[in-house]
Design a protein around this motif. Structure first.
Motif, PDB file in Angstrom:
ATOM      1  N   ILE A 202       0.851  -1.175   0.000  1.00 50.54           N
ATOM      2  CA  ILE A 202       0.000   0.000   0.000  1.00 50.54           C
ATOM      3  C   ILE A 202       0.893   1.234   0.000  1.00 50.54           C
ATOM      4  O   ILE A 202       1.758   1.381   0.876  1.00 50.54           O
ATOM      5  CB  ILE A 202      -0.920   0.045   1.237  1.00 50.54           C
ATOM      6  CG1 ILE A 202      -1.778  -1.210   1.323  1.00 50.54           C
ATOM      7  CG2 ILE A 202      -1.787   1.299   1.208  1.00 50.54           C
ATOM      8  CD1 ILE A 202      -2.825  -1.329   0.249  1.00 50.54           C
ATOM      9  N   PHE A 203       0.686   2.121  -0.963  1.00 51.17           N
ATOM     10  CA  PHE A 203       1.446   3.356  -1.024  1.00 51.17           C
ATOM     11  C   PHE A 203       0.762   4.428  -0.170  1.00 51.17           C
ATOM     12  O   PHE A 203      -0.469   4.542  -0.155  1.00 51.17           O
ATOM     13  CB  PHE A 203       1.542   3.853  -2.465  1.00 51.17           C
ATOM     14  CG  PHE A 203       2.659   3.217  -3.246  1.00 51.17           C
ATOM     15  CD1 PHE A 203       2.517   1.938  -3.764  1.00 51.17           C
ATOM     16  CD2 PHE A 203       3.848   3.884  -3.457  1.00 51.17           C
ATOM     17  CE1 PHE A 203       3.540   1.336  -4.488  1.00 51.17           C
ATOM     18  CE2 PHE A 203       4.873   3.303  -4.175  1.00 51.17           C
ATOM     19  CZ  PHE A 203       4.723   2.024  -4.684  1.00 51.17           C
ATOM     20  N   GLY A 204       1.573   5.223   0.501  1.00 50.81           N
ATOM     21  CA  GLY A 204       1.063   6.401   1.168  1.00 50.81           C
ATOM     22  C   GLY A 204       0.775   7.488   0.153  1.00 50.81           C
ATOM     23  O   GLY A 204       1.176   7.384  -1.015  1.00 50.81           O
ATOM     24  N   PRO A 205       0.097   8.553   0.559  1.00 53.57           N
ATOM     25  CA  PRO A 205      -0.282   9.625  -0.360  1.00 53.57           C
ATOM     26  C   PRO A 205       0.881  10.505  -0.789  1.00 53.57           C
ATOM     27  O   PRO A 205       0.753  11.281  -1.736  1.00 53.57           O
ATOM     28  CB  PRO A 205      -1.318  10.430   0.425  1.00 53.57           C
ATOM     29  CG  PRO A 205      -0.974  10.163   1.847  1.00 53.57           C
ATOM     30  CD  PRO A 205      -0.453   8.768   1.909  1.00 53.57           C
ATOM     31  N   GLY A 206       2.009  10.393  -0.100  1.00 52.91           N
ATOM     32  CA  GLY A 206       3.180  11.154  -0.488  1.00 52.91           C
ATOM     33  C   GLY A 206       3.304  12.476   0.226  1.00 52.91           C
ATOM     34  O   GLY A 206       2.315  13.063   0.682  1.00 52.91           O
ATOM     35  N   THR A 207       4.534  12.936   0.335  1.00 49.97           N
ATOM     36  CA  THR A 207       4.835  14.283   0.814  1.00 49.97           C
ATOM     37  C   THR A 207       5.546  15.008  -0.308  1.00 49.97           C
ATOM     38  O   THR A 207       6.579  14.546  -0.802  1.00 49.97           O
ATOM     39  CB  THR A 207       5.753  14.260   2.045  1.00 49.97           C
ATOM     40  OG1 THR A 207       5.064  13.657   3.141  1.00 49.97           O
ATOM     41  CG2 THR A 207       6.168  15.675   2.437  1.00 49.97           C
ATOM     42  N   SER A 208       4.977  16.134  -0.703  1.00 50.20           N
ATOM     43  CA  SER A 208       5.546  16.927  -1.789  1.00 50.20           C
ATOM     44  C   SER A 208       6.499  17.957  -1.213  1.00 50.20           C
ATOM     45  O   SER A 208       6.101  18.804  -0.413  1.00 50.20           O
ATOM     46  CB  SER A 208       4.425  17.608  -2.575  1.00 50.20           C
ATOM     47  OG  SER A 208       4.962  18.405  -3.610  1.00 50.20           O
ATOM     48  N   LEU A 209       7.758  17.881  -1.621  1.00 51.29           N
ATOM     49  CA  LEU A 209       8.791  18.791  -1.107  1.00 51.29           C
ATOM     50  C   LEU A 209       9.149  19.844  -2.146  1.00 51.29           C
ATOM     51  O   LEU A 209       9.477  19.506  -3.295  1.00 51.29           O
ATOM     52  CB  LEU A 209      10.044  17.999  -0.732  1.00 51.29           C
ATOM     53  CG  LEU A 209      11.274  18.828  -0.357  1.00 51.29           C
ATOM     54  CD1 LEU A 209      11.017  19.627   0.919  1.00 51.29           C
ATOM     55  CD2 LEU A 209      12.506  17.938  -0.188  1.00 51.29           C
ATOM     56  N   SER A 210       9.085  21.092  -1.724  1.00 51.47           N
ATOM     57  CA  SER A 210       9.568  22.206  -2.544  1.00 51.47           C
ATOM     58  C   SER A 210      10.766  22.829  -1.850  1.00 51.47           C
ATOM     59  O   SER A 210      10.729  23.031  -0.638  1.00 51.47           O
ATOM     60  CB  SER A 210       8.477  23.264  -2.729  1.00 51.47           C
ATOM     61  OG  SER A 210       7.354  22.735  -3.384  1.00 51.47           O
ATOM     62  N   VAL A 211      11.786  23.123  -2.605  1.00 51.55           N
ATOM     63  CA  VAL A 211      12.988  23.731  -2.047  1.00 51.55           C
ATOM     64  C   VAL A 211      13.196  25.087  -2.704  1.00 51.55           C
ATOM     65  O   VAL A 211      13.328  25.188  -3.932  1.00 51.55           O
ATOM     66  CB  VAL A 211      14.223  22.843  -2.284  1.00 51.55           C
ATOM     67  CG1 VAL A 211      15.478  23.516  -1.722  1.00 51.55           C
ATOM     68  CG2 VAL A 211      14.026  21.468  -1.660  1.00 51.55           C
ATOM     69  N   ILE A 212      13.222  26.097  -1.860  1.00 48.86           N
ATOM     70  CA  ILE A 212      13.369  27.467  -2.362  1.00 48.86           C
ATOM     71  C   ILE A 212      14.847  27.804  -2.400  1.00 48.86           C
ATOM     72  O   ILE A 212      15.514  27.769  -1.364  1.00 48.86           O
ATOM     73  CB  ILE A 212      12.618  28.449  -1.453  1.00 48.86           C
ATOM     74  CG1 ILE A 212      11.152  28.003  -1.320  1.00 48.86           C
ATOM     75  CG2 ILE A 212      12.708  29.872  -1.986  1.00 48.86           C
ATOM     76  CD1 ILE A 212      10.426  28.662  -0.173  1.00 48.86           C
ATOM     77  N   PRO A 213      15.379  28.143  -3.575  1.00 50.92           N
ATOM     78  CA  PRO A 213      16.827  28.399  -3.652  1.00 50.92           C
ATOM     79  C   PRO A 213      17.210  29.709  -2.975  1.00 50.92           C
ATOM     80  O   PRO A 213      16.394  30.583  -2.734  1.00 50.92           O
ATOM     81  CB  PRO A 213      17.092  28.465  -5.154  1.00 50.92           C
ATOM     82  CG  PRO A 213      15.788  28.626  -5.813  1.00 50.92           C
ATOM     83  CD  PRO A 213      14.713  28.194  -4.876  1.00 50.92           C
TER      84      PRO A 213
END
Lengths: 113, 113
Positions: B102-113
């Protein structure tokens, strides 16, 4: 990365059309999978094949029909789909069904009008 | 049935900051896998954890499997723009006749330069 390939990469179809998605793996794996990835929803496992035998079908509507003619190829036949079936369809393979990492293909972006 | 949850759903960090995503299962797992999906890409396997309390490191990434084998975490030290993407955990639930991932829904990571 060419271990798992999928065609077509993009598909637009009407609700009355019949189309097929193709997946091919060049890794010598024994298990292959179809997943559906919709926006804001977890990856949904649709079908699992192990040594060309379907071992899991997660209550997928009959308008999706898988076919695994050999261990390297997997098809997903589509018939009379609904707009809510629009999603990214991902194929994956693993050495065996148990305890192995899965290698994903690039996916087919499907839009049902 | 089994559920796999991940928090947070989204995370925005300044480049150089640390990042952690947590994965929790409603049932005991036989193993857990982590995948990364870049924007517009497909999931790519990162690591698999099997043993209770296991900790594995890959350069700036540290993965942990809880003692009860029901939770896991991924920690990234000093994020870089190349870390951008969605991180999925995938828990394998032990059943009597076969294992189900079963896959989790995910965590979306954004990195601000």
């Amino acid at each position: 990365e060419t271990g798992v390939t999928q065609t077509p990469r993009h598909l637009v179809m009407g609700m009355t059309n019949k189309k097929s998605l193709k997946c091919e793996q060049h890794l010598g794996h024994n298990a292959m999978y179809w997943y559906k990835q919709s926006a804001k929803k977890p990856l949904e496992l649709m079908f699992v094949y192990s040594l060309e035998e379907r071992v899991e079908n997660n209550s997928v509507p009959s308008r999706f029909s898988p076919e695994c003619p050999n261990s390297s190829h997997l098809f997903l036949h589509l018939h009379t789909l609904q707009p809510e079936d629009s999603a990214l369809y991902l194929c994956a393979s693993s050495q065996d069904r148990d305890l192995n990492e899965q290698f994903f293909g690039p996916g087919t972006r499907l839009t049902v009008l | 049935g089994q559920q796999v949850m991940q928090i947070p759903q989204y995370q925005h960090v300044q480049e150089g900051e640390d990042f952690t995503t947590y994965c929790n299962s409603s049932t005991t797992l036989s193993n857990i896998q982590w995948y990364k999906q870049r924007p517009g890409g497909h999931p790519v396997f990162l690591i698999q954890l099997v043993k209770s309390g296991e900790v594995k490191k890959q350069k700036r990434l540290t993965f942990q499997f809880g003692e009860a084998k029901k939770n896991s975490s991924l920690h990234i030290t000093a994020t870089q723009t190349t870390d951008v993407g969605t991180y999925f955990c995938a828990g394998r639930e032990m059943k009597t006749s076969y294992d189900k991932v079963i896959f989790g829904p995910g965590t979306s990571l954004s990195v601000i330069p």
